[in-house]
Scaffold this motif. Structure first.
Motif, PDB file in Angstrom:
ATOM      1  N   GLU A  61       0.815  -1.211   0.000  1.00  0.00           N
ATOM      2  CA  GLU A  61       0.000   0.000   0.000  1.00  0.00           C
ATOM      3  C   GLU A  61       0.851   1.264   0.000  1.00  0.00           C
ATOM      4  OE1 GLU A  61      -2.638  -0.217   3.267  1.00  0.00           O
ATOM      5  OE2 GLU A  61      -3.772  -1.949   2.487  1.00  0.00           O
ATOM      6  N   GLU A  62       2.163   1.135   0.022  1.00  0.00           N
ATOM      7  CA  GLU A  62       3.051   2.296   0.059  1.00  0.00           C
ATOM      8  C   GLU A  62       3.712   2.551  -1.294  1.00  0.00           C
ATOM      9  OE1 GLU A  62       5.827   1.761   3.185  1.00  0.00           O
ATOM     10  OE2 GLU A  62       4.314   1.837   4.781  1.00  0.00           O
ATOM     11  N   LYS A  63       3.093   2.071  -2.344  1.00  0.00           N
ATOM     12  CA  LYS A  63       3.639   2.301  -3.672  1.00  0.00           C
ATOM     13  C   LYS A  63       3.435   3.763  -4.067  1.00  0.00           C
ATOM     14  CE  LYS A  63       2.984  -2.390  -5.500  1.00  0.00           C
ATOM     15  NZ  LYS A  63       2.305  -3.206  -6.519  1.00  0.00           N
ATOM     16  N   PHE A  64       4.418   4.302  -4.750  1.00  0.00           N
ATOM     17  CA  PHE A  64       4.325   5.686  -5.202  1.00  0.00           C
ATOM     18  C   PHE A  64       5.116   5.842  -6.493  1.00  0.00           C
ATOM     19  CE2 PHE A  64       8.198   5.441  -2.743  1.00  0.00           C
ATOM     20  CZ  PHE A  64       9.101   6.244  -3.431  1.00  0.00           C
ATOM     21  N   ALA A  65       4.949   6.994  -7.116  1.00  0.00           N
ATOM     22  CA  ALA A  65       5.689   7.324  -8.330  1.00  0.00           C
ATOM     23  C   ALA A  65       5.999   8.810  -8.325  1.00  0.00           C
ATOM     24  CB  ALA A  65       4.874   6.952  -9.573  1.00  0.00           C
ATOM     25  N   TRP A  66       7.082   9.175  -9.008  1.00  0.00           N
ATOM     26  CA  TRP A  66       7.449  10.587  -9.146  1.00  0.00           C
ATOM     27  C   TRP A  66       6.879  11.102 -10.471  1.00  0.00           C
ATOM     28  CZ3 TRP A  66       9.299  13.002  -5.056  1.00  0.00           C
ATOM     29  CH2 TRP A  66      10.016  12.291  -4.088  1.00  0.00           C
ATOM     30  N   VAL A  67       6.020  12.106 -10.382  1.00  0.00           N
ATOM     31  CA  VAL A  67       5.417  12.714 -11.565  1.00  0.00           C
ATOM     32  C   VAL A  67       6.189  13.977 -11.915  1.00  0.00           C
ATOM     33  CG1 VAL A  67       3.330  13.706 -12.576  1.00  0.00           C
ATOM     34  CG2 VAL A  67       3.152  11.815 -10.943  1.00  0.00           C
ATOM     35  N   LEU A  68       6.602  14.085 -13.165  1.00  0.00           N
ATOM     36  CA  LEU A  68       7.345  15.262 -13.607  1.00  0.00           C
ATOM     37  C   LEU A  68       6.359  16.315 -14.102  1.00  0.00           C
ATOM     38  CD1 LEU A  68      10.092  16.597 -14.212  1.00  0.00           C
ATOM     39  CD2 LEU A  68       9.987  15.564 -16.489  1.00  0.00           C
ATOM     40  N   GLU A  69       6.390  17.485 -13.470  1.00  0.00           N
ATOM     41  CA  GLU A  69       5.557  18.614 -13.853  1.00  0.00           C
ATOM     42  C   GLU A  69       6.451  19.804 -14.133  1.00  0.00           C
ATOM     43  OE1 GLU A  69       2.954  19.053 -10.538  1.00  0.00           O
ATOM     44  OE2 GLU A  69       1.595  17.457 -11.183  1.00  0.00           O
ATOM     45  N   GLY A  70       6.617  20.129 -15.387  1.00  0.00           N
ATOM     46  CA  GLY A  70       7.584  21.173 -15.754  1.00  0.00           C
ATOM     47  C   GLY A  70       8.984  20.650 -15.558  1.00  0.00           C
TER      48      GLY A  70
ATOM     49  N   ARG B  55       6.900  15.588  -8.367  1.00  0.00           N
ATOM     50  CA  ARG B  55       5.901  15.522  -7.293  1.00  0.00           C
ATOM     51  C   ARG B  55       5.645  14.057  -6.979  1.00  0.00           C
ATOM     52  NH1 ARG B  55       0.269  15.225  -7.435  1.00  0.00           N
ATOM     53  NH2 ARG B  55       0.304  15.529  -9.695  1.00  0.00           N
ATOM     54  N   LYS B  56       5.631  13.741  -5.703  1.00  0.00           N
ATOM     55  CA  LYS B  56       5.435  12.363  -5.255  1.00  0.00           C
ATOM     56  C   LYS B  56       3.949  12.057  -5.186  1.00  0.00           C
ATOM     57  CE  LYS B  56       6.927   9.181  -1.598  1.00  0.00           C
ATOM     58  NZ  LYS B  56       7.672   9.082  -0.302  1.00  0.00           N
ATOM     59  N   VAL B  57       3.528  10.954  -5.827  1.00  0.00           N
ATOM     60  CA  VAL B  57       2.123  10.593  -5.892  1.00  0.00           C
ATOM     61  C   VAL B  57       1.964   9.132  -5.487  1.00  0.00           C
ATOM     62  CG1 VAL B  57       0.119  10.347  -7.400  1.00  0.00           C
ATOM     63  CG2 VAL B  57       1.681  12.257  -7.729  1.00  0.00           C
ATOM     64  N   SER B  58       1.042   8.877  -4.580  1.00  0.00           N
ATOM     65  CA  SER B  58       0.736   7.499  -4.186  1.00  0.00           C
ATOM     66  C   SER B  58      -0.069   6.823  -5.303  1.00  0.00           C
ATOM     67  CB  SER B  58      -0.064   7.478  -2.881  1.00  0.00           C
ATOM     68  OG  SER B  58       0.700   8.041  -1.819  1.00  0.00           O
ATOM     69  N   VAL B  59       0.242   5.555  -5.583  1.00  0.00           N
ATOM     70  CA  VAL B  59      -0.415   4.856  -6.677  1.00  0.00           C
ATOM     71  C   VAL B  59      -0.908   3.499  -6.213  1.00  0.00           C
ATOM     72  CG1 VAL B  59       1.024   6.015  -8.392  1.00  0.00           C
ATOM     73  CG2 VAL B  59       1.737   3.801  -7.487  1.00  0.00           C
ATOM     74  N   THR B  60      -1.861   2.966  -6.979  1.00  0.00           N
ATOM     75  CA  THR B  60      -2.377   1.620  -6.742  1.00  0.00           C
ATOM     76  C   THR B  60      -2.343   0.856  -8.051  1.00  0.00           C
ATOM     77  OG1 THR B  60      -3.868   2.468  -5.038  1.00  0.00           O
ATOM     78  CG2 THR B  60      -4.319   0.268  -5.885  1.00  0.00           C
ATOM     79  N   THR B  61      -1.768  -0.312  -8.051  1.00  0.00           N
ATOM     80  CA  THR B  61      -1.657  -1.126  -9.260  1.00  0.00           C
ATOM     81  C   THR B  61      -2.567  -2.349  -9.135  1.00  0.00           C
ATOM     82  OG1 THR B  61       0.186  -2.417  -8.363  1.00  0.00           O
ATOM     83  CG2 THR B  61       0.726  -0.403  -9.565  1.00  0.00           C
ATOM     84  N   LYS B  62      -2.787  -3.000 -10.287  1.00  0.00           N
ATOM     85  CA  LYS B  62      -3.545  -4.244 -10.270  1.00  0.00           C
ATOM     86  C   LYS B  62      -2.970  -5.185 -11.318  1.00  0.00           C
ATOM     87  CE  LYS B  62      -7.287  -2.411 -13.195  1.00  0.00           C
ATOM     88  NZ  LYS B  62      -8.753  -2.214 -13.276  1.00  0.00           N
ATOM     89  N   GLY B  63      -2.976  -6.431 -10.983  1.00  0.00           N
ATOM     90  CA  GLY B  63      -2.428  -7.414 -11.902  1.00  0.00           C
ATOM     91  C   GLY B  63      -0.908  -7.440 -11.874  1.00  0.00           C
ATOM     92  N   ASP B  64      -0.366  -8.274 -12.757  1.00  0.00           N
ATOM     93  CA  ASP B  64       1.077  -8.421 -12.863  1.00  0.00           C
ATOM     94  C   ASP B  64       1.598  -7.634 -14.052  1.00  0.00           C
ATOM     95  OD1 ASP B  64       1.073 -10.188 -10.688  1.00  0.00           O
ATOM     96  OD2 ASP B  64       0.638 -11.898 -12.005  1.00  0.00           O
ATOM     97  N   ALA B  65       2.870  -7.337 -14.003  1.00  0.00           N
ATOM     98  CA  ALA B  65       3.502  -6.604 -15.101  1.00  0.00           C
ATOM     99  C   ALA B  65       3.581  -7.483 -16.338  1.00  0.00           C
ATOM    100  CB  ALA B  65       4.892  -6.146 -14.686  1.00  0.00           C
ATOM    101  N   ASP B  66       3.492  -6.838 -17.476  1.00  0.00           N
ATOM    102  CA  ASP B  66       3.567  -7.552 -18.753  1.00  0.00           C
ATOM    103  C   ASP B  66       4.248  -6.640 -19.760  1.00  0.00           C
ATOM    104  OD1 ASP B  66       3.311  -9.040 -21.033  1.00  0.00           O
ATOM    105  OD2 ASP B  66       1.182  -9.486 -20.779  1.00  0.00           O
ATOM    106  N   GLY B  67       5.382  -7.106 -20.285  1.00  0.00           N
ATOM    107  CA  GLY B  67       6.085  -6.312 -21.280  1.00  0.00           C
ATOM    108  C   GLY B  67       6.620  -4.999 -20.734  1.00  0.00           C
ATOM    109  N   GLY B  68       6.979  -4.964 -19.449  1.00  0.00           N
ATOM    110  CA  GLY B  68       7.529  -3.741 -18.866  1.00  0.00           C
ATOM    111  C   GLY B  68       6.476  -2.737 -18.450  1.00  0.00           C
ATOM    112  N   LEU B  69       5.194  -3.101 -18.562  1.00  0.00           N
ATOM    113  CA  LEU B  69       4.107  -2.206 -18.168  1.00  0.00           C
ATOM    114  C   LEU B  69       3.231  -2.895 -17.130  1.00  0.00           C
ATOM    115  CD1 LEU B  69       3.021  -0.876 -21.683  1.00  0.00           C
ATOM    116  CD2 LEU B  69       4.435   0.316 -20.007  1.00  0.00           C
ATOM    117  N   ILE B  70       2.588  -2.089 -16.282  1.00  0.00           N
ATOM    118  CA  ILE B  70       1.689  -2.620 -15.272  1.00  0.00           C
ATOM    119  C   ILE B  70       0.428  -1.765 -15.252  1.00  0.00           C
ATOM    120  CG2 ILE B  70       2.680  -1.233 -13.397  1.00  0.00           C
ATOM    121  CD1 ILE B  70       2.172  -3.723 -11.583  1.00  0.00           C
ATOM    122  N   GLU B  71      -0.734  -2.402 -15.075  1.00  0.00           N
ATOM    123  CA  GLU B  71      -1.995  -1.673 -15.100  1.00  0.00           C
ATOM    124  C   GLU B  71      -2.181  -0.905 -13.798  1.00  0.00           C
ATOM    125  OE1 GLU B  71      -6.708  -2.390 -16.226  1.00  0.00           O
ATOM    126  OE2 GLU B  71      -5.318  -4.098 -16.023  1.00  0.00           O
TER     127      GLU B  71
END
Length: 427
Positions: free
Chosen positions: A369-378, A382-398
């Motif tokens: 539940e502590e997953k996050f990502a850095w969003v580039l604005e300009g 900015r640090k943003v908390s995220v929620t994923t689902k499923g497993d990664a496929d081809g280097g991408l995750i839903e």
């Protein structure tokens, strides 16, 4: 007696005093000009401004070297279908109809009427154009009269033949009773045979006249251009009053076709695949097709045919991809992209069309539940908390939240990155 004018008298001026007065008029440059305090202050401020500008320019020029910004790699959040996520290979091409024909006339002539327009849907056998045929109409009427005349002559010949047959029968009966002569019997027989021959000739004339009528009717029928199959008129290649010539290639020889007809419910993509990737495709392979003119929709497709002929100069092989669910928004010559998918199990086709929001796996940090990502604005993050689902496929995750697509995320962020930090995108 002469007289003289008195000489003018000059004032008595001393030479020494004149030199003194002239000397007093000279500018004395021996003393330096004295500047006012305000002028000195202005000059000082100007000098300080120049030095400040030079210093600022130097700081800006050396700032990146003295205090370099951290470089970060970025990637975008994208909206995709599950089918696109599992794409094995992509190729670009153009839509074409599997059934398409440039329809022209069998004979030369001038166009009298074109009852269809672009977009008109027609059935097989419908009239697409009509050529002028007034001369053929007149010829047909003339040949019909010839048929009537020939039939009248047949009736006359038939009457003569029947009469000569009765005459022959009578002479034959008289001859048997020895009441007539052999010469009269032979003459009756000859007349009978001649009339039979004339009747046969007349009947042949009727057949020939009727065939001539059929020939004229066929010539008139050739003045009409019919649809060879059900389809849609995609182009009008000629207009009323233009001449048409079978096989014509330009204005000097006449138009070669009048209408281009295509079946828009059987469209396919004509595309090329490099020889190196030929092993990744197979006949019947499921695909998804994206048409540039309809970017918000993905069409289901199937690899219909791999043309068994390579192009050694370009190193490609041509393939045909059939579109399984075309609609009215598609027509020939639109550009399209084909996504070749892995084989799907029964019932997976609709599932592959479901859209999702996907982010690069390398941009997701933390666990649970502590997953996050850095969003580039300009140029700041900015640090943003995220929620994923499923497993990664081809280097991408839903992603379940909070992205909508299009956001730029920092991938593999450097250690020590802080909220609001200024960064530089890696080239």
């Amino acid at each position: 007696m002469s007289s003289t004018s008195p000489s003018p008298t000059l004032p008595n001026v001393k030479a020494g005093s004149l030199r003194d007065e002239l000397s007093s008029l000279r500018i004395d440059r021996s003393q330096a000009r004295r500047s006012s305090p305000l002028a000195l202050l202005a000059w000082g401020l100007l000098l300080l401004a120049i030095l400040g500008a030079i210093g600022a320019a130097g700081y800006v020029a050396l700032k990146d070297q003295l205090f370099p910004l951290p470089e970060v790699a970025v990637d975008s959040v994208r909206v995709m279908t599950l089918g696109q996520l599992k794409t094995e290979l992509t190729a670009t091409g153009y839509l074409e109809s599997r059934w398409q024909a440039a329809v022209g006339a069998k004979v030369p002539g001038r166009i009298a009427e074109i009852p269809v327009e672009e977009g008109t849907e027609v059935k097989a056998g419908d009239v697409l154009a009509e050529l002028e045929h007034a001369d053929l109409d007149a010829m047909l009427e003339s040949r019909k009269v010839a048929v009537a005349l020939a039939e009248a002559q047949v009736a006359e010949a038939k009457f003569n033949a029947e009469q000569s047959q009765r005459d022959f029968n009578r002479e034959q009966d008289v001859f048997k009773r020895n009441a007539g002569t052999k010469a009269a019997l032979e003459k009756a027989q000859t007349t009978r045979d001649a009339n039979k021959t004339i009747l046969q000739a007349r009947e042949a004339s009727v057949a020939a006249a009727k065939n001539a009528v059929k020939e004229a009717e066929e010539a008139i029928r050739n003045m009409f251009i019919y649809a060879p199959f059900d389809g849609t008129v995609v182009t009008k290649d000629a207009e009323k009053g233009e001449s048409i010539m079978p096989g014509g290639m330009g204005a000097s020889s006449g138009r070669g076709s009048v209408i281009t007809l295509a079946k828009l419910d059987e469209l396919e993509v004509d595309t090329d695949v490099k020889e190196d990737y030929l092993g990744q495709i197979r006949k019947g392979q499921p695909t998804e097709v994206v048409v540039d003119a309809v970017p918000d929709h993905r069409y289901r497709g199937k690899l219909r045919e791999i043309i068994p002929m390579g192009d050694r100069t370009r190193g490609i092989v041509k393939v045909k991809v059939a579109i399984l669910n075309p609609d009215e928004r598609l027509f020939p010559e639109l550009s399209a992209t084909v996504f070749f998918l892995p084989d799907q199990k029964e019932g997976d086709a609709n599932q592959s069309e479901r859209k999702g929001i996907f982010a690069p796996v390398t941009a997701i940090q933390g666990e649970g539940e502590e997953k996050f990502a850095w969003v580039l604005e300009g140029d700041r993050v900015r640090k943003v908390s995220v929620t994923t689902k499923g497993d990664a496929d081809g280097g991408l995750i839903e992603m379940a939240s909070p992205f909508k697509g299009g956001e730029m995320l920092v991938t593999s962020p450097p250690p020590g990155l802080k909220e609001g930090a200024q960064v530089k995108m890696a080239e």
